[in-house]
Design a protein around this motif. Structure first.
Motif, PDB file in Angstrom:
ATOM      1  N   THR A  71     -57.592   8.856  21.291  1.00  0.00           N
ATOM      2  CA  THR A  71     -56.822   9.400  22.403  1.00  0.00           C
ATOM      3  C   THR A  71     -57.609  10.494  23.113  1.00  0.00           C
ATOM      4  OG1 THR A  71     -54.753   8.860  21.287  1.00  0.00           O
ATOM      5  CG2 THR A  71     -54.641  10.502  23.042  1.00  0.00           C
ATOM      6  N   ALA A  72     -58.299  11.335  22.357  1.00  0.00           N
ATOM      7  CA  ALA A  72     -59.096  12.413  22.951  1.00  0.00           C
ATOM      8  C   ALA A  72     -60.231  11.850  23.806  1.00  0.00           C
ATOM      9  CB  ALA A  72     -59.647  13.314  21.859  1.00  0.00           C
ATOM     10  N   CYS A  73     -60.865  10.785  23.349  1.00  0.00           N
ATOM     11  CA  CYS A  73     -61.929  10.145  24.136  1.00  0.00           C
ATOM     12  C   CYS A  73     -61.374   9.596  25.449  1.00  0.00           C
ATOM     13  CB  CYS A  73     -62.598   9.036  23.334  1.00  0.00           C
ATOM     14  SG  CYS A  73     -63.626   9.620  21.975  1.00  0.00           S
ATOM     15  N   GLU A  74     -60.224   8.953  25.365  1.00  0.00           N
ATOM     16  CA  GLU A  74     -59.566   8.441  26.570  1.00  0.00           C
ATOM     17  C   GLU A  74     -59.207   9.588  27.507  1.00  0.00           C
ATOM     18  OE1 GLU A  74     -55.339   6.487  27.984  1.00  0.00           O
ATOM     19  OE2 GLU A  74     -55.695   6.813  25.851  1.00  0.00           O
ATOM     20  N   TYR A  75     -58.655  10.648  26.955  1.00  0.00           N
ATOM     21  CA  TYR A  75     -58.163  11.806  27.708  1.00  0.00           C
ATOM     22  C   TYR A  75     -59.283  12.455  28.516  1.00  0.00           C
ATOM     23  CZ  TYR A  75     -54.993  15.950  27.964  1.00  0.00           C
ATOM     24  OH  TYR A  75     -54.156  16.969  28.362  1.00  0.00           O
ATOM     25  N   VAL A  76     -60.390  12.789  27.842  1.00  0.00           N
ATOM     26  CA  VAL A  76     -61.467  13.515  28.522  1.00  0.00           C
ATOM     27  C   VAL A  76     -62.195  12.625  29.527  1.00  0.00           C
ATOM     28  CG1 VAL A  76     -63.313  13.182  26.802  1.00  0.00           C
ATOM     29  CG2 VAL A  76     -63.249  15.275  28.168  1.00  0.00           C
ATOM     30  N   SER A  77     -62.377  11.346  29.214  1.00  0.00           N
ATOM     31  CA  SER A  77     -63.042  10.461  30.178  1.00  0.00           C
ATOM     32  C   SER A  77     -62.133  10.161  31.368  1.00  0.00           C
ATOM     33  CB  SER A  77     -63.506   9.164  29.507  1.00  0.00           C
ATOM     34  OG  SER A  77     -62.426   8.404  29.032  1.00  0.00           O
ATOM     35  N   GLY A  78     -60.848   9.971  31.105  1.00  0.00           N
ATOM     36  CA  GLY A  78     -59.897   9.718  32.185  1.00  0.00           C
ATOM     37  C   GLY A  78     -59.748  10.898  33.121  1.00  0.00           C
ATOM     38  N   LEU A  79     -59.726  12.099  32.559  1.00  0.00           N
ATOM     39  CA  LEU A  79     -59.626  13.299  33.387  1.00  0.00           C
ATOM     40  C   LEU A  79     -60.876  13.459  34.250  1.00  0.00           C
ATOM     41  CD1 LEU A  79     -57.792  15.650  34.083  1.00  0.00           C
ATOM     42  CD2 LEU A  79     -58.846  16.939  32.239  1.00  0.00           C
ATOM     43  N   SER A  80     -62.035  13.237  33.672  1.00  0.00           N
ATOM     44  CA  SER A  80     -63.286  13.306  34.443  1.00  0.00           C
ATOM     45  C   SER A  80     -63.310  12.248  35.541  1.00  0.00           C
ATOM     46  CB  SER A  80     -64.492  13.115  33.520  1.00  0.00           C
ATOM     47  OG  SER A  80     -64.617  14.189  32.646  1.00  0.00           O
ATOM     48  N   LEU A  81     -62.858  11.062  35.211  1.00  0.00           N
ATOM     49  CA  LEU A  81     -62.820   9.978  36.184  1.00  0.00           C
ATOM     50  C   LEU A  81     -61.861  10.298  37.328  1.00  0.00           C
ATOM     51  CD1 LEU A  81     -64.010   7.170  36.677  1.00  0.00           C
ATOM     52  CD2 LEU A  81     -62.112   6.225  35.381  1.00  0.00           C
ATOM     53  N   SER A  82     -60.724  10.895  37.003  1.00  0.00           N
ATOM     54  CA  SER A  82     -59.741  11.217  38.047  1.00  0.00           C
ATOM     55  C   SER A  82     -60.204  12.352  38.953  1.00  0.00           C
ATOM     56  CB  SER A  82     -58.378  11.544  37.424  1.00  0.00           C
ATOM     57  OG  SER A  82     -58.440  12.759  36.719  1.00  0.00           O
ATOM     58  N   ARG A  83     -61.164  13.157  38.492  1.00  0.00           N
ATOM     59  CA  ARG A  83     -61.763  14.173  39.365  1.00  0.00           C
ATOM     60  C   ARG A  83     -62.656  13.519  40.403  1.00  0.00           C
ATOM     61  NH1 ARG A  83     -65.110  18.411  36.665  1.00  0.00           N
ATOM     62  NH2 ARG A  83     -64.758  19.536  38.595  1.00  0.00           N
ATOM     63  N   THR A  84     -63.292  12.409  40.037  1.00  0.00           N
ATOM     64  CA  THR A  84     -64.243  11.725  40.900  1.00  0.00           C
ATOM     65  C   THR A  84     -63.549  10.731  41.823  1.00  0.00           C
ATOM     66  OG1 THR A  84     -65.874  11.934  39.139  1.00  0.00           O
ATOM     67  CG2 THR A  84     -66.369  10.370  40.883  1.00  0.00           C
ATOM     68  N   PHE A  85     -62.587   9.984  41.279  1.00  0.00           N
ATOM     69  CA  PHE A  85     -61.840   8.977  42.029  1.00  0.00           C
ATOM     70  C   PHE A  85     -60.371   9.393  42.026  1.00  0.00           C
ATOM     71  CE2 PHE A  85     -65.629   6.893  40.408  1.00  0.00           C
ATOM     72  CZ  PHE A  85     -66.110   6.253  41.541  1.00  0.00           C
ATOM     73  N   THR A  86     -59.919  10.033  43.093  1.00  0.00           N
ATOM     74  CA  THR A  86     -58.594  10.648  43.113  1.00  0.00           C
ATOM     75  C   THR A  86     -57.472   9.607  43.090  1.00  0.00           C
ATOM     76  OG1 THR A  86     -58.616  10.774  45.531  1.00  0.00           O
ATOM     77  CG2 THR A  86     -59.429  12.701  44.310  1.00  0.00           C
ATOM     78  N   ALA A  87     -56.369  10.011  42.481  1.00  0.00           N
ATOM     79  CA  ALA A  87     -55.228   9.115  42.263  1.00  0.00           C
ATOM     80  C   ALA A  87     -54.570   8.662  43.561  1.00  0.00           C
ATOM     81  CB  ALA A  87     -54.196   9.793  41.364  1.00  0.00           C
ATOM     82  N   ASP A  88     -54.717   9.412  44.631  1.00  0.00           N
ATOM     83  CA  ASP A  88     -54.115   8.967  45.886  1.00  0.00           C
ATOM     84  C   ASP A  88     -54.923   7.848  46.549  1.00  0.00           C
ATOM     85  OD1 ASP A  88     -56.177  10.759  46.470  1.00  0.00           O
ATOM     86  OD2 ASP A  88     -55.213  11.495  48.301  1.00  0.00           O
ATOM     87  N   GLN A  89     -56.183   7.664  46.144  1.00  0.00           N
ATOM     88  CA  GLN A  89     -57.019   6.615  46.723  1.00  0.00           C
ATOM     89  C   GLN A  89     -57.300   5.455  45.771  1.00  0.00           C
ATOM     90  OE1 GLN A  89     -60.578   8.416  48.194  1.00  0.00           O
ATOM     91  NE2 GLN A  89     -59.505   9.724  49.644  1.00  0.00           N
ATOM     92  N   TYR A  90     -57.292   5.740  44.455  1.00  0.00           N
ATOM     93  CA  TYR A  90     -57.684   4.728  43.472  1.00  0.00           C
ATOM     94  C   TYR A  90     -56.671   4.616  42.343  1.00  0.00           C
ATOM     95  CZ  TYR A  90     -62.224   5.050  45.727  1.00  0.00           C
ATOM     96  OH  TYR A  90     -63.229   5.041  46.643  1.00  0.00           O
ATOM     97  N   ARG A  91     -56.470   3.394  41.886  1.00  0.00           N
ATOM     98  CA  ARG A  91     -55.687   3.150  40.677  1.00  0.00           C
ATOM     99  C   ARG A  91     -56.677   3.059  39.524  1.00  0.00           C
ATOM    100  NH1 ARG A  91     -52.790  -2.466  39.539  1.00  0.00           N
ATOM    101  NH2 ARG A  91     -54.934  -2.916  39.002  1.00  0.00           N
ATOM    102  N   ILE A  92     -56.489   3.904  38.541  1.00  0.00           N
ATOM    103  CA  ILE A  92     -57.390   3.963  37.389  1.00  0.00           C
ATOM    104  C   ILE A  92     -56.591   3.548  36.160  1.00  0.00           C
ATOM    105  CG2 ILE A  92     -58.868   5.449  36.002  1.00  0.00           C
ATOM    106  CD1 ILE A  92     -59.078   7.246  38.539  1.00  0.00           C
ATOM    107  N   ILE A  93     -57.047   2.473  35.501  1.00  0.00           N
ATOM    108  CA  ILE A  93     -56.314   1.932  34.354  1.00  0.00           C
ATOM    109  C   ILE A  93     -57.277   1.735  33.190  1.00  0.00           C
ATOM    110  CG2 ILE A  93     -55.026  -0.057  33.475  1.00  0.00           C
ATOM    111  CD1 ILE A  93     -53.936  -0.482  36.245  1.00  0.00           C
ATOM    112  N   LEU A  94     -56.834   2.131  32.014  1.00  0.00           N
ATOM    113  CA  LEU A  94     -57.606   1.911  30.802  1.00  0.00           C
ATOM    114  C   LEU A  94     -57.669   0.419  30.513  1.00  0.00           C
ATOM    115  CD1 LEU A  94     -58.961   3.153  28.243  1.00  0.00           C
ATOM    116  CD2 LEU A  94     -56.701   3.053  27.204  1.00  0.00           C
ATOM    117  N   LYS A  95     -58.864  -0.083  30.266  1.00  0.00           N
ATOM    118  CA  LYS A  95     -59.047  -1.504  29.961  1.00  0.00           C
ATOM    119  C   LYS A  95     -59.267  -1.736  28.465  1.00  0.00           C
ATOM    120  CE  LYS A  95     -60.704  -5.784  31.075  1.00  0.00           C
ATOM    121  NZ  LYS A  95     -59.846  -6.790  30.577  1.00  0.00           N
ATOM    122  N   LYS A  96     -60.146  -0.901  27.847  1.00  0.00           N
ATOM    123  CA  LYS A  96     -60.477  -1.151  26.450  1.00  0.00           C
ATOM    124  C   LYS A  96     -61.026   0.124  25.820  1.00  0.00           C
ATOM    125  CE  LYS A  96     -64.088  -3.785  25.781  1.00  0.00           C
ATOM    126  NZ  LYS A  96     -65.043  -4.880  25.553  1.00  0.00           N
TER     127      LYS A  96
END
Length: 168
Positions: A71-96
């Protein structure tokens, strides 16, 4: 109400806003709240996460539970990703998620993760020709003594909202 990217920017400069960010994340993602993960540092290039050595994160032998680490790996990578690709422009979904465990976590743990400019450009190039981009990020977690606890390979799907099929 402050947008998430605004809160992240303020949290980068202010310990008070980092405190606010952590509490907001515990409420916005309630199933992660009990872990009490803390964003302890934010730079232009990365986010640092601390996994506290508390009872709710323990396994049966008082080490940090494998699922808390994933969960921590998902959390930190997802947060970093959402800084780069903002939620108002991109849908970001965990795949694997794929995890490799190397050492038992018996104290507070840390992970620093960031998305490079090259990776961002690669994803943006993929999105020019594809409806969605899939990218796997490697996240390492270490303890205070710098023992390598685990490696997470987290695959995310990044898709512009204009290409997303959603029911309203």
């Amino acid at each position: 109400m402050m947008r998430p990217e605004q809160l992240l920017k303020k949290a980068q400069q202010s310990s008070f806003y980092r405190w606010v960010l952590n509490r907001a994340l515990w409420r916005m993602i309630p199933f992660n709240g009990p872990h009490k993960f803390l964003i302890t540092d934010i730079t232009d290039d990365s986010v640092e996460l601390t996994i506290p050595y508390i009872r709710k994160n323990f396994n049966h032998i008082k080490g940090i539970h494998a699922c808390a680490l994933a969960t921590a790996c998902e959390y930190v990578s997802g947060l970093s990703l959402s800084r780069t690709f903002t939620a108002d422009q991109y849908r970001i979904i965990l795949k694997k998620i794929e995890m490799d465990y190397h050492y038992q976590g018996k104290m507070e743990l840390h992970s620093r993760f960031g998305i490079t400019t090259e990776t961002k450009q690669t994803i943006q190039q993929m999105l020019q020709t594809e409806d969605a981009a899939f990218h796997t990020f490697q996240v390492d977690i270490h303890d205070k003594e710098n023992n390598h606890i685990c490696t997470g390979n987290i695959t995310w799907q990044i898709k512009p909202w204009s290409k997303a099929k959603v029911k309203l």
